[in-house]
Scaffold this motif. Structure first.
Motif, PDB file in Angstrom:
ATOM      1  N   GLY A 229      -2.087-115.622 -45.401  1.00  0.00           N
ATOM      2  CA  GLY A 229      -2.895-115.977 -46.564  1.00  0.00           C
ATOM      3  C   GLY A 229      -2.480-115.334 -47.856  1.00  0.00           C
ATOM      4  O   GLY A 229      -3.101-115.555 -48.904  1.00  0.00           O
ATOM      5  N   ALA A 230      -1.413-114.503 -47.832  1.00  0.00           N
ATOM      6  CA  ALA A 230      -0.954-113.846 -49.060  1.00  0.00           C
ATOM      7  C   ALA A 230      -0.331-114.857 -50.004  1.00  0.00           C
ATOM      8  O   ALA A 230       0.189-115.895 -49.581  1.00  0.00           O
ATOM      9  N   ARG A 231      -0.386-114.558 -51.286  1.00  0.00           N
ATOM     10  CA  ARG A 231       0.304-115.381 -52.273  1.00  0.00           C
ATOM     11  C   ARG A 231       1.767-114.959 -52.309  1.00  0.00           C
ATOM     12  O   ARG A 231       2.096-113.791 -52.096  1.00  0.00           O
ATOM     13  N   ILE A 232       2.636-115.929 -52.603  1.00  0.00           N
ATOM     14  CA  ILE A 232       4.068-115.694 -52.494  1.00  0.00           C
ATOM     15  C   ILE A 232       4.771-115.884 -53.844  1.00  0.00           C
ATOM     16  O   ILE A 232       4.656-116.935 -54.484  1.00  0.00           O
ATOM     17  N   LEU A 233       5.506-114.849 -54.251  1.00  0.00           N
ATOM     18  CA  LEU A 233       6.350-114.893 -55.442  1.00  0.00           C
ATOM     19  C   LEU A 233       7.790-114.682 -54.993  1.00  0.00           C
ATOM     20  O   LEU A 233       8.069-113.772 -54.205  1.00  0.00           O
ATOM     21  N   VAL A 234       8.694-115.517 -55.467  1.00  0.00           N
ATOM     22  CA  VAL A 234      10.097-115.445 -55.066  1.00  0.00           C
ATOM     23  C   VAL A 234      10.984-115.331 -56.302  1.00  0.00           C
ATOM     24  O   VAL A 234      10.763-116.012 -57.297  1.00  0.00           O
ATOM     25  N   VAL A 235      11.993-114.451 -56.202  1.00  0.00           N
ATOM     26  CA  VAL A 235      12.999-114.303 -57.253  1.00  0.00           C
ATOM     27  C   VAL A 235      14.345-114.652 -56.634  1.00  0.00           C
ATOM     28  O   VAL A 235      14.802-113.991 -55.695  1.00  0.00           O
TER      29      VAL A 235
END
Length: 289
Positions: free
Chosen positions: A210-216
């Motif tokens: 359920g975590a939010r995901i940020l990708v670089v």
């Protein structure tokens, strides 16, 4: 991320982002076209096909796969891109280069990557990234190799203003971290290729939790980007010696510098107070003359 080719600076990044999705033959054709010194807005389709050793229909198919309407659209866009002042910044190293020339080429390659990364930076994604980091209860950063170094730099920046993060560069530790995340947390994955298995597996688990995901990453169509809520994308031109990783790493660091500033802005008083406190804490470790 939708890259608009109305801005000529985005043409090179658009092509590079799609290269991993081309077949070896298609990639060879694109490399042949990009390597032509005489390519301009009048170059005939027939000439391009003959030079690449494929049919005209194949060339049209490839440029459409790259996202262009057809060969004329591709030719005009690429010609506009090649005529940009920054297009000359990227230069390959030569055995005869002096030390000064080597330094100039390396610096110019990074400048080129910064210019193009700024041109494709999506303002909405940038703001969402800052919000995710600012509001998160837990912020876990995942990266392997060079990407782990970027994650550590990011963690150092945020700690200075009181934003606590955790960096994981081991596959098992990443999975353990991800297993403990929840809806109030954010997992941040760093991967130049966007195809690093260890990072993808941890991000997938964090998402299931359920975590939010940020990708670089350097490729917004990569497997890692496909499972993200927010993607921050760098772009850098490849080079036999320099590669694209080095310049892209500079671009990613600058992107996160900007995100750091945006997060600090969301509570500037707290950021300034924490910055002063952390600076005082390390003052004794600096030698005076």
């Amino acid at each position: 991320m939708n890259v608009s080719i109305q801005d000529p600076r985005t043409v090179g990044p658009r092509i590079r982002m799609m290269m991993p999705h081309l077949t070896p033959l298609e990639a060879r054709v694109v490399d042949t076209i990009l390597g032509r010194r005489d390519f301009d807005g009048t170059t005939p389709l027939k000439s391009v096909a003959e030079d690449a050793g494929v049919s005209e229909a194949m060339v049209v198919k490839i440029v459409k796969k790259l996202g262009f309407d057809g060969f004329r659209h591709f030719r005009t866009a690429l010609d506009d891109y090649n005529r940009l002042p920054t297009a000359e910044l990227h230069q390959e190293l030569s055995p005869d280069d002096s030390g000064r020339e080597i330094a100039q080429k390396v610096f110019r390659t990074s400048i080129h990557a910064l210019e193009e990364t700024l041109s494709i930076l999506d303002p909405e994604s940038f703001e969402r990234a800052a919000d995710l980091i600012f509001h998160a209860r837990q912020r876990d950063l995942y990266g392997i190799g060079g990407s782990a170094q970027i994650a550590r730099d990011v963690a150092h920046k945020f700690l200075r203003i009181g934003i606590r993060t955790n960096v994981f560069d081991d596959a098992h530790m990443m999975l353990m971290s991800a297993a403990l995340l929840g809806p109030d947390d954010v997992a941040i994955g760093f991967s130049h290729s966007g195809a690093t298995s260890a990072v993808i597996e941890a991000i997938e688990l964090a998402r299931r939790r359920g975590a939010r995901i940020l990708v670089v990453t350097n490729y917004d169509t990569s497997p890692l980007a496909a499972i993200a809520d927010v993607v921050l994308c760098s772009t850098a031109q490849g080079s036999p010696i320099l590669g694209e990783n080095a310049a892209a790493r500079i671009a990613q660091l600058v992107i996160l510098d900007a995100v750091f500033a945006a997060v600090a802005q969301r509570d500037l008083d707290a950021a300034e107070k924490n910055l002063a406190a952390t600076m005082r804490a390390v003052t004794a470790k600096r030698r005076t003359t």
